[in-house]
Design a protein around this motif. Structure first.
Motif, PDB file in Angstrom:
ATOM      1  N   GLY A 108      -3.372   5.465  -7.306  1.00 54.93           N
ATOM      2  CA  GLY A 108      -3.476   6.918  -7.225  1.00 54.93           C
ATOM      3  C   GLY A 108      -2.489   7.734  -7.650  1.00 54.93           C
ATOM      4  N   GLN A 109      -1.204   7.009  -7.907  1.00 56.89           N
ATOM      5  CA  GLN A 109       0.184   7.782  -8.353  1.00 56.89           C
ATOM      6  C   GLN A 109       0.644   7.216  -9.790  1.00 56.89           C
ATOM      7  N   LYS A 110       0.949   8.387 -10.449  1.00 57.22           N
ATOM      8  CA  LYS A 110       1.735   8.005 -11.854  1.00 57.22           C
ATOM      9  C   LYS A 110       2.755   6.867 -11.460  1.00 57.22           C
ATOM     10  N   GLU A 139      -5.551 -15.408  -5.247  1.00 50.54           N
ATOM     11  CA  GLU A 139      -5.269 -15.030  -3.799  1.00 50.54           C
ATOM     12  C   GLU A 139      -4.760 -13.901  -3.706  1.00 50.54           C
ATOM     13  N   LYS A 140      -4.786 -13.010  -2.583  1.00 43.33           N
ATOM     14  CA  LYS A 140      -4.129 -11.656  -2.406  1.00 43.33           C
ATOM     15  C   LYS A 140      -2.499 -11.817  -2.364  1.00 43.33           C
ATOM     16  N   SER A 141      -1.853 -10.765  -3.178  1.00 39.50           N
ATOM     17  CA  SER A 141      -0.491 -11.107  -3.059  1.00 39.50           C
ATOM     18  C   SER A 141      -0.023 -10.982  -1.484  1.00 39.50           C
ATOM     19  N   ARG A 142       1.127 -11.203  -1.440  1.00 37.23           N
ATOM     20  CA  ARG A 142       1.934 -11.353   0.020  1.00 37.23           C
ATOM     21  C   ARG A 142       2.090  -9.745   0.408  1.00 37.23           C
ATOM     22  N   GLN A 143       2.505  -8.942  -0.501  1.00 29.29           N
ATOM     23  CA  GLN A 143       2.718  -7.330  -0.398  1.00 29.29           C
ATOM     24  C   GLN A 143       1.476  -6.796  -0.110  1.00 29.29           C
ATOM     25  N   SER A 144       0.161  -7.203  -0.864  1.00 24.67           N
ATOM     26  CA  SER A 144      -0.984  -6.572  -0.349  1.00 24.67           C
ATOM     27  C   SER A 144      -1.520  -6.902   1.175  1.00 24.67           C
ATOM     28  N   LEU A 185       9.480   5.375  -7.409  1.00 27.62           N
ATOM     29  CA  LEU A 185       8.565   4.927  -6.577  1.00 27.62           C
ATOM     30  C   LEU A 185       8.404   3.266  -6.327  1.00 27.62           C
ATOM     31  N   GLY A 186       9.134   2.627  -7.486  1.00 28.30           N
ATOM     32  CA  GLY A 186       9.026   1.213  -7.545  1.00 28.30           C
ATOM     33  C   GLY A 186       7.538   0.725  -7.833  1.00 28.30           C
ATOM     34  N   ASN A 187       6.793   1.242  -8.564  1.00 26.08           N
ATOM     35  CA  ASN A 187       5.617   1.087  -8.828  1.00 26.08           C
ATOM     36  C   ASN A 187       5.116   0.614 -10.384  1.00 26.08           C
ATOM     37  N   VAL A 188       6.204   0.524 -11.059  1.00 22.56           N
ATOM     38  CA  VAL A 188       6.226  -0.011 -12.608  1.00 22.56           C
ATOM     39  C   VAL A 188       5.547  -1.236 -12.650  1.00 22.56           C
ATOM     40  N   ILE A 189       4.414  -1.450 -13.162  1.00 26.30           N
ATOM     41  CA  ILE A 189       3.745  -2.788 -13.515  1.00 26.30           C
ATOM     42  C   ILE A 189       4.000  -3.184 -14.868  1.00 26.30           C
ATOM     43  N   ASP A 190       4.371  -4.593 -14.556  1.00 22.28           N
ATOM     44  CA  ASP A 190       5.017  -5.525 -15.925  1.00 22.28           C
ATOM     45  C   ASP A 190       3.732  -6.119 -16.235  1.00 22.28           C
ATOM     46  N   PRO A 191       3.564  -6.265 -17.410  1.00 21.84           N
ATOM     47  CA  PRO A 191       2.016  -6.971 -17.849  1.00 21.84           C
ATOM     48  C   PRO A 191       2.492  -8.770 -17.741  1.00 21.84           C
ATOM     49  N   VAL A 192       3.567  -9.034 -18.015  1.00 19.35           N
ATOM     50  CA  VAL A 192       3.934 -10.454 -18.068  1.00 19.35           C
ATOM     51  C   VAL A 192       3.584 -11.001 -16.572  1.00 19.35           C
ATOM     52  N   SER A 193       4.195 -10.063 -15.634  1.00 18.09           N
ATOM     53  CA  SER A 193       3.947 -10.500 -14.071  1.00 18.09           C
ATOM     54  C   SER A 193       2.694 -10.769 -13.964  1.00 18.09           C
ATOM     55  N   TYR A 213      -5.118   1.105 -10.623  1.00 19.35           N
ATOM     56  CA  TYR A 213      -4.786  -0.376 -10.627  1.00 19.35           C
ATOM     57  C   TYR A 213      -4.121  -0.537  -9.181  1.00 19.35           C
ATOM     58  N   TYR A 214      -4.583  -1.539  -8.489  1.00 23.29           N
ATOM     59  CA  TYR A 214      -3.860  -2.131  -7.313  1.00 23.29           C
ATOM     60  C   TYR A 214      -4.346  -3.608  -7.090  1.00 23.29           C
ATOM     61  N   ASP A 215      -3.558  -4.417  -6.614  1.00 18.17           N
ATOM     62  CA  ASP A 215      -3.751  -5.931  -6.454  1.00 18.17           C
ATOM     63  C   ASP A 215      -5.102  -6.240  -5.972  1.00 18.17           C
ATOM     64  N   GLU A 216      -5.528  -5.674  -4.777  1.00 15.82           N
ATOM     65  CA  GLU A 216      -6.646  -5.985  -4.146  1.00 15.82           C
ATOM     66  C   GLU A 216      -7.869  -5.834  -5.037  1.00 15.82           C
ATOM     67  N   LYS A 217      -7.773  -4.707  -5.757  1.00 10.25           N
ATOM     68  CA  LYS A 217      -8.858  -4.646  -6.761  1.00 10.25           C
ATOM     69  C   LYS A 217      -9.110  -5.339  -7.750  1.00 10.25           C
ATOM     70  N   VAL A 218      -8.015  -5.773  -8.511  1.00  7.10           N
ATOM     71  CA  VAL A 218      -7.988  -6.853  -9.475  1.00  7.10           C
ATOM     72  C   VAL A 218      -8.489  -8.345  -8.648  1.00  7.10           C
ATOM     73  N   VAL A 219      -7.968  -8.598  -7.616  1.00  9.03           N
ATOM     74  CA  VAL A 219      -8.439  -9.880  -6.961  1.00  9.03           C
ATOM     75  C   VAL A 219      -9.891  -9.820  -6.712  1.00  9.03           C
ATOM     76  N   LYS A 220     -10.349  -8.804  -6.158  1.00 12.45           N
ATOM     77  CA  LYS A 220     -11.938  -8.848  -5.864  1.00 12.45           C
ATOM     78  C   LYS A 220     -12.696  -8.761  -6.984  1.00 12.45           C
ATOM     79  N   LEU A 221     -12.517  -8.122  -8.147  1.00  9.46           N
ATOM     80  CA  LEU A 221     -13.248  -8.090  -9.117  1.00  9.46           C
ATOM     81  C   LEU A 221     -13.320  -9.348  -9.762  1.00  9.46           C
TER      82      LEU A 221
END
Length: 630
Positions: A380-382, A618-623, A387-395, A421-429
């Motif tokens: 929900g944030q830009k 698998e869900k990431s450890r952070q998630s 904020l440390g939420n920049v998403i790298d496509p390669v990762s 975007y968030y990790d759980e959403k990707v994994v679940k879908l």
């Protein structure tokens, strides 16, 4: 706007359009002396017929035969002339983020789908925007020359897009000689037609956004030393008062031509809300546009022809890339104006107002279509480095696989609204729709326990009779009304998907496919082929028919998913022993035996078993840690 602030936003040069603050015409000739600004009238876009309505049950039978399906696909999108699909060119001052990737994937899926339906060979262009004060300053800060910085960052973009399986045919860099030559010729065309004049220009200039901002888009703030300053209201970037003598473009003269262009071509900008937004902009004043900077301030750019004191404005420079890739000024007529631009909503005004006006002024038609998408946020944030939420496509490729992440972005991305975007959403879908539904269906229907011969089994007309021939007395018929609904759904799916691709609603196409995959799983589960006795002749006929229908459905899904998840689709189709020349939409005949026609796959040995189609994520450890805290 900084790339950190804009990560996940639509790529291209960020920031609000550069409206002038104050200007005075110093060298503008009288209007009566202007040469005519003639330009060819852009052709009206052809009206595309919608796909056939989705029918269920006996009313939907018989199924659409091959020739009708092929004709429908040609009608929905047409083989037509070749089309140039383009992404924005990405600003080469920072590495790519998933906002850049999203634009590229949308264009790539459209490009692949056109090839799949037998359209004329097209082109897909992308690249990097490498000029401007921001890059000039970034290079100084990094202790390298602008060419060195651009070469490094451009290489990162090319590498990321290649890794993402983006099938680009052209990668343009604005520092290339071919592009600089095209820009200089374009500028000369504007000048020859009287579209430019020299005038004094002053206002608040935002270097990160490469544009002037009006007072309404500014706020008061303090700099790092506590002094009062002006900042961009949207991005927070500091602005500086600038007064220059620049070349001005007579944008105000194109208000009515732009309105007529849009009114004559209501499908030129999609989705509809963005078309309406541009119409609204054109109802307001359209002031002339500053299209150069003093070269004493900006050396890293293309100089104005015959005026070494000025540098061409970076947005004019960047937009001409769409002509550079098609050989302007010599060979562009082979492709232009059959150009479809995929852009983010933050650069809509540049592409839907300034670019068409510039083209008209240069004697060229506007692009055929502009496809606009919204932004991505994270929880929900830009995106923000702080904020440390920049998403790298390669990762993301490493965590979700290339096809898994392609599927997520195209399945969840809705052009009309911002998406999260968030990790759980990707994994679940991805687990639900790729690993479980699609992969599980393939594994179960090709298992040696129910198909020991490892072949494409035969279809029995007596077990699954054609509705028009069914008199209710055939004792062997075991098909239910739900089964006929499934077959009708899959039969109409290719045209439905083609219609959604044509409407720039790829997420809806994937939603339709996912629904049919679930229905096919229901069909397979409902009839429990693993409980049927293959030694009983009657049971064997029904067992083989169940598997045949399931494999036919999977073949359709694999064919339709090629533009979105090319590697998984190839693996699926190879397992079904579908040859490369049999993977076109025009060659797609679903369940021909139902209509009494031969099936080329019947009795064919299936391809080698390469294991699980898509491994569950698998869900990431952070998630997992975040869930524990909650």
């Amino acid at each position: 706007m900084s790339p950190v602030r804009l990560a996940l936003l639509a790529p291209g040069r960020p920031g609000s359009p550069p409206p002038p603050a104050r200007r005075t015409r110093q060298h503008s000739p009288p209007r009566s002396h202007w040469p005519p600004l003639a330009y060819p009238c852009p052709p009206r876009l052809p009206r595309r017929p919608l796909c056939a309505p989705r029918l269920y049950g006996p009313a939907a039978m018989p199924l659409r035969p091959l020739r009708s399906l092929a004709r429908g696909l040609r009608g929905a999108a047409g083989p037509g002339p070749g089309v140039l699909l383009s992404t924005p060119i990405f600003y080469a001052n920072a590495p790519p983020h998933i906002g850049h990737l999203y634009s590229a994937l949308l264009a790539d899926a459209l490009h692949r789908h056109r090839r799949l339906r037998g359209a004329a060979p097209g082109r897909l262009s992308t690249g990097t925007d490498e000029h401007g004060l921001k890059i000039q300053q970034a290079a100084v800060a990094a202790g390298v020359s602008p060419p060195q910085l651009c070469a490094q960052v451009s290489g990162l973009f090319r590498q990321a897009l290649t890794q993402a399986a983006v099938s680009f045919t052209d990668f343009i860099r604005t520092s290339e000689p071919r592009h600089q030559r095209a820009v200089q010729h374009f500028w000369a065309a504007l000048q020859d037609r009287g579209a430019l004049y020299k005038g004094s220009y002053e206002g608040w200039y935002c270097t990160p956004e490469e544009c002037f901002l009006p007072e309404s888009q500014l706020a008061d703030s303090r700099d790092t030393q506590g002094r009062m300053c002006k900042v961009s209201l949207e991005t927070g970037h500091q602005v500086h008062w600038t007064k220059e003598e620049n070349y001005m473009f007579r944008l105000s003269e194109f208000q009515e031509p732009l309105q007529k262009w849009l009114q004559d071509n209501p499908r030129v900008i999609s989705p509809v809300p963005f078309y309406q937004q541009v119409l609204h902009w054109l109802e307001e004043d359209l002031p002339d546009l500053s299209v150069s900077r003093e070269r004493s301030r900006l050396q890293w750019g293309i100089p104005v022809p015959s005026d070494p004191t000025q540098t061409i404005y970076v947005w004019v420079d960047a937009l001409v890339n769409y002509l550079s890739v098609v050989g302007y000024p010599e060979t562009h007529s082979e492709w232009w104006p059959a150009a479809h631009h995929v852009v983010g909503k933050d650069i809509l005004k540049f592409h839907a107002v300034y670019w068409p006006a510039l083209l008209m002024a240069a004697g060229l038609a506007p692009p055929e279509r502009i496809c606009v998408h919204s932004h991505w946020t994270v929880h929900g944030q830009k995106m923000s480095k702080s904020l440390g939420n920049v998403i790298d496509p390669v990762s993301c490729f490493g965590k979700y696989t290339v096809d898994g992440f392609r599927y997520f972005l195209l399945r969840q991305g809705v052009p009309e609204r911002d998406c999260d975007y968030y990790d759980e959403k990707v994994v679940k879908l991805v687990n639900s729709e790729l690993a479980d539904a699609l992969g599980g269906l393939l594994n179960r229907s090709t298992a040696l326990s129910i198909n020991p011969s490892n072949t494409y089994p035969c279809f029995s007309e007596s077990c699954f009779p054609k509705i028009s021939d069914y008199d209710g007395t055939q004792a062997l018929s075991r098909a239910s009304s739900e089964d006929y609904e499934l077959v009708a759904s899959v039969a109409s799916l290719p045209l439905q998907v083609a219609s959604h691709f044509e409407g720039f609603q790829i997420y809806k196409a994937l939603e339709c496919i996912a629904l049919c995959v679930r229905e096919t799983n229901g069909f397979f589960q409902r009839h429990k082929p693993w409980k049927l006795d293959r030694k009983d002749p009657a049971e064997k006929l029904w067992l083989d028919t169940i598997i045949h229908i399931t494999l036919e459905c999977l073949r359709v899904y694999g064919t339709l998913l090629q533009p979105v998840i090319p590697n998984i689709a190839d693996k699926l189709l190879s397992r079904l022993s579908v040859e490369p020349e049999e993977r076109s939409l025009l060659n797609l005949t679903f369940l021909p035996r139902y209509n009494g026609k031969p099936c080329p796959f019947e009795g064919r040995q299936l391809g080698p078993d390469t294991g699980i189609l898509f491994h569950r994520l698998e869900k990431s450890r952070q998630s997992q840690m975040e869930n524990k805290r909650l």
